[in-house]
Scaffold this motif. Structure first.
Motif, PDB file in Angstrom:
ATOM      1  N   SER A  13       0.827  -1.199   0.000  1.00 12.19           N
ATOM      2  CA  SER A  13       0.000   0.000   0.000  1.00 12.19           C
ATOM      3  C   SER A  13       0.868   1.258   0.000  1.00 12.19           C
ATOM      4  O   SER A  13       0.341   2.365   0.085  1.00 12.19           O
ATOM      5  N   HIS A  14       2.187   1.087  -0.082  1.00 16.61           N
ATOM      6  CA  HIS A  14       3.115   2.212  -0.080  1.00 16.61           C
ATOM      7  C   HIS A  14       3.652   2.464  -1.496  1.00 16.61           C
ATOM      8  O   HIS A  14       4.096   1.539  -2.187  1.00 16.61           O
ATOM      9  N   ARG A  15       3.639   3.727  -1.902  1.00 13.48           N
ATOM     10  CA  ARG A  15       4.030   4.105  -3.260  1.00 13.48           C
ATOM     11  C   ARG A  15       5.469   3.709  -3.589  1.00 13.48           C
ATOM     12  O   ARG A  15       5.753   3.256  -4.694  1.00 13.48           O
ATOM     13  N   ASP A  16       6.393   3.934  -2.630  1.00  6.01           N
ATOM     14  CA  ASP A  16       7.804   3.663  -2.918  1.00  6.01           C
ATOM     15  C   ASP A  16       8.025   2.198  -3.280  1.00  6.01           C
ATOM     16  O   ASP A  16       8.799   1.882  -4.190  1.00  6.01           O
ATOM     17  N   ALA A  19       6.386   1.521  -6.727  1.00  6.55           N
ATOM     18  CA  ALA A  19       7.191   2.155  -7.779  1.00  6.55           C
ATOM     19  C   ALA A  19       8.436   1.326  -8.068  1.00  6.55           C
ATOM     20  O   ALA A  19       8.791   1.106  -9.245  1.00  6.55           O
ATOM     21  N   PHE A  36       6.265   8.564 -12.201  1.00  8.13           N
ATOM     22  CA  PHE A  36       6.045   7.910 -10.906  1.00  8.13           C
ATOM     23  C   PHE A  36       5.607   8.902  -9.828  1.00  8.13           C
ATOM     24  O   PHE A  36       5.145   8.480  -8.773  1.00  8.13           O
ATOM     25  N   THR A  37       5.719  10.189 -10.087  1.00 10.81           N
ATOM     26  CA  THR A  37       5.214  11.169  -9.113  1.00 10.81           C
ATOM     27  C   THR A  37       3.691  11.176  -9.083  1.00 10.81           C
ATOM     28  O   THR A  37       3.084  11.694  -8.140  1.00 10.81           O
ATOM     29  N   LEU A  39       1.877   8.332  -9.179  1.00 16.97           N
ATOM     30  CA  LEU A  39       1.429   7.010  -8.735  1.00 16.97           C
ATOM     31  C   LEU A  39       0.462   7.135  -7.563  1.00 16.97           C
ATOM     32  O   LEU A  39       0.769   7.785  -6.557  1.00 16.97           O
ATOM     33  N   GLN A  40      -0.712   6.495  -7.666  1.00 21.77           N
ATOM     34  CA  GLN A  40      -1.713   6.582  -6.599  1.00 21.77           C
ATOM     35  C   GLN A  40      -2.582   5.326  -6.587  1.00 21.77           C
ATOM     36  O   GLN A  40      -2.821   4.700  -7.615  1.00 21.77           O
ATOM     37  N   ARG A  41      -3.040   4.972  -5.362  1.00 20.26           N
ATOM     38  CA  ARG A  41      -3.981   3.858  -5.213  1.00 20.26           C
ATOM     39  C   ARG A  41      -5.315   4.229  -5.820  1.00 20.26           C
ATOM     40  O   ARG A  41      -5.771   5.361  -5.727  1.00 20.26           O
ATOM     41  N   TRP A  60      -3.345   0.214  -8.638  1.00 21.28           N
ATOM     42  CA  TRP A  60      -2.673   1.503  -8.686  1.00 21.28           C
ATOM     43  C   TRP A  60      -2.807   2.085 -10.091  1.00 21.28           C
ATOM     44  O   TRP A  60      -3.122   1.367 -11.044  1.00 21.28           O
ATOM     45  N   LEU A  62      -0.885   5.375 -12.705  1.00 24.73           N
ATOM     46  CA  LEU A  62       0.077   6.462 -12.860  1.00 24.73           C
ATOM     47  C   LEU A  62       0.045   6.934 -14.300  1.00 24.73           C
ATOM     48  O   LEU A  62      -0.445   6.233 -15.194  1.00 24.73           O
TER      49      LEU A  62
END
Length: 343
Positions: A13-16, A19, A36-37, A39-41, A60, A62
């Motif tokens: 659930s974490h973007r990093d 990505a 990648f900036t 990127l969102q659920r 996700w 992006l």
């Protein structure tokens, strides 16, 4: 690993981490054009109310130029391989499109956004299911009929079959997770933690650091050191220090556990082999005794009561002797002639 453990899904659930998963394991040119900036659920864009999101998937999106690309990430923790995974993903992606349209995310007249399906598998057995729906459909179809068949492919990441040299050579959080899952020694875990502490040093990555700690405490360490008492550690630095302190003790415990497992497996294999051998010998012995009884009845009918020496010969005879005597019983003129030593 526990099936569908919430702490594992928490990591993704974490973007990093997501990505790095895309950057490090989707080896295609178009990935270089992803922003990648952005990127969102999908649950963060107001679609989750309608979207049929299951406990084993993450969705996700992006930007790819002016367009959105959706990444459908399915976490597969079952012990058995799902032969129809491509069928499942065909259904899931279809539902995703329906729900995106219902939520107004696909403007009228606009094309459907592309979807990248990824199956992340961490089972002990190698994944053998077809990754293309086309390979599951009857192959001998007329070309005109084949063109009407649905199509979908998915990218498979079989974690335990990823080469350690490939994983270790990446500055990649997802690769670090896979290295942790494939680790078998405390010092291997400590080495990966040192990298994670360096890579996740930014204040905004605090949540991901905590997610790793929770997963280590709930999933990885209990699996590696069953029954061991784990101290209350709250961050990756404390986790690494604890491992460094206990590495010798836990290494001995892991060796002992491996030895005990090896002994137990050896005993079980020995018992199974013994049973199988016993069954084979019992069947063989039973057949031999049956042949001996049949031959004795034939000898009694031809020569009458058998003397002690003849009974002893029948009792001690092997399979080869019984076969020779059975051939002679109709031709031999005397009992002695029938029960001679075989040539």
């Amino acid at each position: 690993m526990a099936e569908h453990d919430p702490s594992y899904k928490l990591l993704f659930s974490h973007r990093d981490l997501v990505a790095d998963l895309i950057r490090g394991f989707v080896h295609e040119d178009w990935v270089e054009q992803l922003d990648f900036t952005t990127l969102q659920r999908v649950s963060e864009i107001g679609v989750s109310h309608d979207l049929r999101e299951r406990e084993d998937d993450m969705i996700w999106r992006l930007r790819w130029g002016e367009r959105w690309v959706y990444v459908y990430l399915l976490l597969e923790f079952q012990s058995s391989v799902d032969r129809l995974m491509a069928v499942r993903l065909l259904t899931y992606v279809g539902l995703l499109y329906q729900d995106l349209a219902a939520a107004g995310e696909i403007p009228s007249g606009s094309p459907l956004p592309p979807v990248l399906p990824i199956v992340l598998y961490n089972g002990e057995k190698s994944w053998w299911a077809k990754t293309s729906l086309d390979d599951l459909i009857e192959p001998d179809l007329p070309e005109q009929l084949r063109r009407w068949q649905p199509q979908i492919r998915y990218l498979l990441l079989d974690e335990q079959r990823l080469a350690d040299t490939e994983l270790a050579g990446q500055r990649n959080v997802a690769a670090a997770l896979f290295r942790l899952e494939n680790s078998r020694r405390p010092e291997d875990i400590e080495r990966v933690l040192a990298s994670l502490i360096d890579w996740l040093a930014a204040p905004e990555q605090d949540s991901l650091r905590r997610a790793f700690v929770v997963w280590l405490k709930r999933v990885l360490l209990p699996a590696r050191v069953p029954g061991a008492e784990l101290p209350n550690v709250n961050n990756l630095q404390e986790m690494r220090a604890m491992l460094a302190e206990r590495v010798k003790t836990w290494t001995e415990e892991w060796k002992q556990q491996g030895l005990e497992q090896g002994i137990q497996q050896g005993i079980q294999q020995g018992i199974q082999q013994g049973i199988q051998q016993g069954i084979k010998e019992g069947i063989k012995e039973g057949l031999s005794r049956g042949e001996a009884r049949l031959l004795r009845r034939q000898l009694l009918r031809r020569f009458g009561a058998l003397p002690t020496w003849a009974e002893a010969r029948l009792e001690q005879a092997g399979e080869a002797e019984l076969e020779v005597w059975a051939d002679r019983v109709l031709e031999g003129a005397t009992l002695e002639e029938v029960l001679e030593q075989p040539i």
